[in-house]
Design an enzyme around this catalytic site. Structure first.
Site, PDB file in Angstrom:
ATOM      1  N   HIS A  82     -61.367   5.128 -73.493  1.00  0.00           N
ATOM      2  CA  HIS A  82     -60.506   4.927 -74.648  1.00  0.00           C
ATOM      3  C   HIS A  82     -61.311   4.401 -75.840  1.00  0.00           C
ATOM      4  CE1 HIS A  82     -57.973   4.782 -71.067  1.00  0.00           C
ATOM      5  NE2 HIS A  82     -56.965   5.134 -71.811  1.00  0.00           N
ATOM      6  N   HIS A 110     -29.645  -9.621 -52.913  1.00  0.00           N
ATOM      7  CA  HIS A 110     -30.455 -10.824 -52.777  1.00  0.00           C
ATOM      8  C   HIS A 110     -31.145 -10.930 -51.418  1.00  0.00           C
ATOM      9  CE1 HIS A 110     -28.518 -11.809 -56.477  1.00  0.00           C
ATOM     10  NE2 HIS A 110     -29.007 -13.016 -56.534  1.00  0.00           N
TER      11      HIS A 110
END
Lengths: 662, 662
Positions: free
Chosen positions: B34, B474
């Site tokens: 990059h 949960h």
């Protein structure tokens, strides 16, 4: 607009009190649950339902109903109380009385599919508000296709401090503001209390300024001043931006001694405080009995919803688009899809292109999009890498909700939750892409796709060390195993262009199961050069190459490693060892085959598994006399070829492992 | 303050050009990487290092150095170029020339431990900025303990649009503002470009307003105007709030034809554009050769850092706190810890308390805190549920950095990344709590703990359907397997109060491996009533109860299911079946034992595994003739006892499974 304007404020006060009392009594009976939120938001909820929200308990899934999302899912008694009083047939008082008990619909947190009128499963904080972004987006996209007569509803959300502290809320807020989802209205339960105590313990963000910074319409009201709440909702509906209404409330409002404290958040009030609350609310009725006035008041809301639904049905009946509208909401046309994929596969097998499976996915998407025009997709800012955009797709923007391609931005979690919302809303077949390693960023939303059984498709590319130079932060190693551990999701890792087409047939045609595709960055040869109309990928695993005259060994591989297994079989053949090769693109679908099929595929010879990932999850494919060639550590940064060699995932290594077993 | 005030702006321009040229040349040579970010932020980075940042390449880990975090980790060539020119011994030009190649330190993304001067591994977006919050917090906490003479440094971050779009950035920003981390300075590369194209495709958030809403000091500058950048950094340092400096830059600045486009983000410039860039920058030097003036200019920065380090060493030498300071940075005193835990275990075995392992953890923490006074902990707003706060701990607040307990808010991901930052900074042993199911919310940061080998401890409670009424959202089911799939992390699920103490001895004494504890909500009997000084949990698995006269079957269980296995062994004994019980709190530590030990523990009799979770990950503990009693679906909402019965995880079921094997 079908809104109540003549309000009996006495009746509305009763409606709110009834929410408070049912909530505290149910939590007390369960000796478990969260009374604080339903009591604190009772006034807001009463106003919302009494004056604005349009739902019909006699036809809970009427397509043009308003959507209500309880993002603060721990306050589940709020929606159970309301749905009971509205008259949902499956929510009788016995359900309320048995809150959180085995075999009842009144689960600890609202669960989609367990009871009517629950639009999405919530509880994991921040999911509700982000799923609602997907619903509100789907509403606009559906509206763009079918017009105001058929699609014209709001998405209301109740969110708490927890939802707004979770990171995913940032992704939700930015997306909704950017997409200008003006029909999304968030009622923030601004009670300044979290489980640990005051919000001042952990946050000092000015939420109103924060939402405004993302292009939201923002208001603040006293959440116990019903007229002020009503005015704010009216203004929110009129504004073309998404709206936040900060409702300043007292948690546990109504409980004279405990309101305003974090102690009322997640614990029963206790008999004494319950008696004091009855006294304070002038509520003489016994637990789980409600006076007729309360049922009458809520019944009027239901009746308004029913007439709205009937009016919609009349419009629907008269609409030239009724057929297309119905088709968009129905299960995908797997007949058309299957025919298209079959023809496409025949062409592929003849031409045998060597392409990365991410590229194969892009090619297959063209076929899927032709067969299923209600396909909408996107990527979390990796469009050119995930190859998720078909040639004909236009970007969906605030100025063109008719677009089919969603630029989700660098928001994997938001994308996944929004996809859940799009699927829940209905009208679309949807998918979204990122790198497989970033499954970690959206895992809580993937889990909800699986738990709710939503047919969304995750297009996850760059699925191993084969991505090369980006290195270990970007190389999935444990992800296939970690995702295969999750119930009710098909993890599909196709080996070539044909299996990728079959994977898309499975994914796009699914109804009760999400699909996650793991696709290669690197090019892979076509291995299925003989056409079969059968979708072999749907069998989970199959014999790609049989060993003539009986097997000495069975090589089992997935995705990019099937090519390696084939080469290993060649090497073994040179040494006189007869190896079969099994391609195993989906362990879950293979586990669902009958035992005879599975035994025939796996055979009785020793087995070698090959996957550029950790061994965990392979046990059902291997046996006592077996070996595994894969990864046992994180990856590294180097060109892909060097990495495969360095980590010993080569045809030679597979052949050696096979020989050592024989 | 050790800041450069006499600036040769010509030299500084050369410093920036050198970053640009090295970056584009290295990416070109690798044909991967990059160039856009390092070229765009070269001016900002040159100013930051030339005038402010204090590091000493001859002693890279000098404790009072400034910290530099490249949150936009894809721009790794920025830091490699800088560290090469600063003279880090392990970053010679050969490293730069072999960017992204196998066996070199110049990995695709910066990796902690691979090269000096890399403060943390970045690449997964948003992690760097949040890890930096932990570093900046640790700096203030360390300062509160040792004063300005020993601890007085800044944490600088370069972040991109991706970092600020990720949800975790919200958690970072809110935490830093709330904790008033004034020495944290974020330089935002505001280049309006993402991979897909313009940021306008996916976001319209006003980032400056957003940071201001969370209590940050905010400035905006032209990122190519070096004097303006310098002034902004000066102002940021002077302000007592954390600072955002929005640096408006052109991505790929310097490349005359490609700058400003997303095409320069993640692809080489190509030979032609590279030549044009050399021309535009008046840069006659060949690839991977730099003129003396460049090394001189960067060398001056290194020399300034060296003299700052020497001045610090003089202060350290004269400090009465030098010894305590050094101890805080050293590996934990496992001798003291071991002795304290041993005495505590003796007491526990004698008293045999029946407590939930989350409660056992709270009890053990008191002992750990006594032995390791630099322990700092916290919870993501579940303090009373996770039981993570010892009695003596004071809350850490912006007014009391001397506190030991961090209210992380409802921010699991932020907590985990901040813990990584605290561990990287040094000075503390750290842990944080949430529910096990929410491991999903912080998984990307847990992965970085493991990848970097940081000794942080995750205290994850409510570890199965045993949490009861909160229901499937949960209840972890797949989480143990999904976490065990990750390399280099110890997943410890203790069975009782003694194993929990042993787990804490492992976790708090660790140096190169994170520990994740899975703890029960429900009470569990003490099973280790006979004291052993040996840490049996550290063996991963051990025989808790031997079958006298030889085993008919071996029952293997973890955590809360060990009690069930013990009861099953009783039931089997009644029927004359001799069952041994193996407690297996940590599969990873067991796998590290020698084969003889493992064979002795597992035995040769048939085996039954018991865990209230999916079977995946159990293969190494089981064999051919084996069975597993656990979960194969998501959980449900009901009291824990009802769920264990419903899902068939009972002593009777275990005994039946054992009998069917014999």
């Amino acid at each position: 607009m079908n809104v109540q304007t003549q309000i009996d404020t006495g009746a509305e006060a009763l409606m709110a009190s009834a929410i408070r009392v049912l909530s505290m009594d149910a939590v007390q009976a369960a000796n478990s649950g969260h009374p604080g939120m339903p009591m604190g938001m009772a006034d807001v909820a009463a106003v919302l339902y009494n004056r604005f929200l349009s739902v019909d308990p006699t036809l809970p899934n009427w397509p043009d109903r308003d959507r209500f999302v309880l993002s603060a899912g721990h306050g589940s008694m709020l929606i159970y109380a309301i749905n009971h009083m509205l008259g949902y047939a499956d929510m009788d008082m016995d359900q309320v009385r048995n809150f959180r008990q085995h075999g009842y619909r009144t689960a600890g947190h609202p669960e989609y599919g367990h009871a009517d009128g629950i639009e999405t499963t919530t509880g994991p904080l921040g999911q509700g508000i982000t799923t609602a972004v997907g619903m509100a987006l789907a509403e606009r996209m559906h509206n763009a296709r079918f017009g105001d007569d058929l699609v014209d509803h709001y998405t209301y959300v109740i969110a708490g401090d927890g939802c707004l502290m979770e990171g995913i809320s940032h992704e939700a807020i930015d997306m909704a503001g950017h997409m200008r989802l003006g029909r999304m209205i968030v009622l923030w339960d601004d009670n300044e209390i979290t489980i640990d105590g005051s919000t001042a313990l952990s946050t000092s963000t000015d939420q109103k300024a924060r939402f405004a910074a993302s292009g939201w319409h923002v208001q603040a009201v006293d959440g116990h001043d019903r007229e002020a709440v009503a005015k704010a909702i009216e203004a929110a509906r009129a504004d073309d931006r998404p709206s936040l209404i900060a409702c300043k409330t007292v948690i546990g409002q109504g409980a004279p001694n405990k309101a305003g404290s974090h102690k009322v958040h997640g614990a029963p009030l206790g008999d004494e405080e319950i008696a004091a609350t009855r006294e304070a609310l002038s509520w003489p009725h016994e637990a789980f009995t409600l006076p007729k006035e309360v049922y009458d008041a809520w019944g009027a809301v239901a009746a308004r919803g029913k007439s709205a639904r009937e009016a919609w049905e009349a419009r629907h009946l008269g609409s030239a688009q009724a057929g297309a509208f119905n088709r968009s909401l129905a299960a995908p046309d797997t007949g058309a899809l299957g025919k298209a994929i079959d023809a496409y596969k025949a062409k592929l097998s003849a031409e045998a292109p060597k392409v990365a499976t991410r590229k194969a996915s892009e090619m297959a998407l063209e076929v899927v999009y032709d067969a299923l025009p209600n396909l909408v997709g996107g990527s979390a800012d990796l469009t050119g890498s995930n190859l998720t955009k078909t040639g004909a797709m236009e970007p969906m923007t605030r100025d063109n909700y008719g677009g089919q391609y969603i630029h989700y931005g660098i928001r994997e979690h938001g994308m996944a939750a929004a996809m859940n919302g799009i699927a829940l809303h209905g009208g679309f077949v949807t998918y979204g892409g990122t790198f497989l390693v970033f499954a970690d960023y959206c895992r809580p939303a993937i889990r909800l796709s699986a738990l709710m059984g939503l047919p969304v498709t995750y297009v996850f590319t760059h699925d191993s060390i084969g991505l090369g130079e980006d290195g270990p932060t970007h190389q999935p190693v444990e992800h296939l195993a970690s995702l295969r551990a999750m119930p009710n999701i098909n993890i599909v890792r196709p080996a070539d262009v044909v299996e990728t087409a079959e994977a898309w047939e499975i994914a796009a045609g699914a109804t009760g199961t999400p699909t996650l595709m793991a696709l290669s960055r690197q090019g892979l040869p076509c291995l299925r050069t003989e056409h079969t109309s059968d979708n072999l990928t749907a069998k989970g695993a199959y014999v790609l190459r049989e060993a003539e005259g009986g097997r000495d060994v069975t090589l089992i591989a997935t995705g990019s490693e099937v090519e390696i297994a084939m080469k290993a079989a060649d090497l073994l053949a040179e040494g006189g060892v007869k190896a079969a090769v099994v391609s195993a693109p989906c362990f879950e679908l293979f586990a669902a085959q009958d035992e005879a099929y599975r035994a025939a595929v796996l055979g009785t010879a020793p087995r070698v598994g090959v996957e550029a990932a950790v061994e965990q999850s392979w046990a059902p494919m291997l046996g006592e006399n077996s070996a595994f060639v894969g990864m046992s550590s994180f990856g590294a940064s180097a060109p892909a070829g060097a990495l495969y060699k360095h980590f010993g995932i080569t045809a030679e290594a597979v052949a050696d492992a096979a020989k050592s077993l024989i």
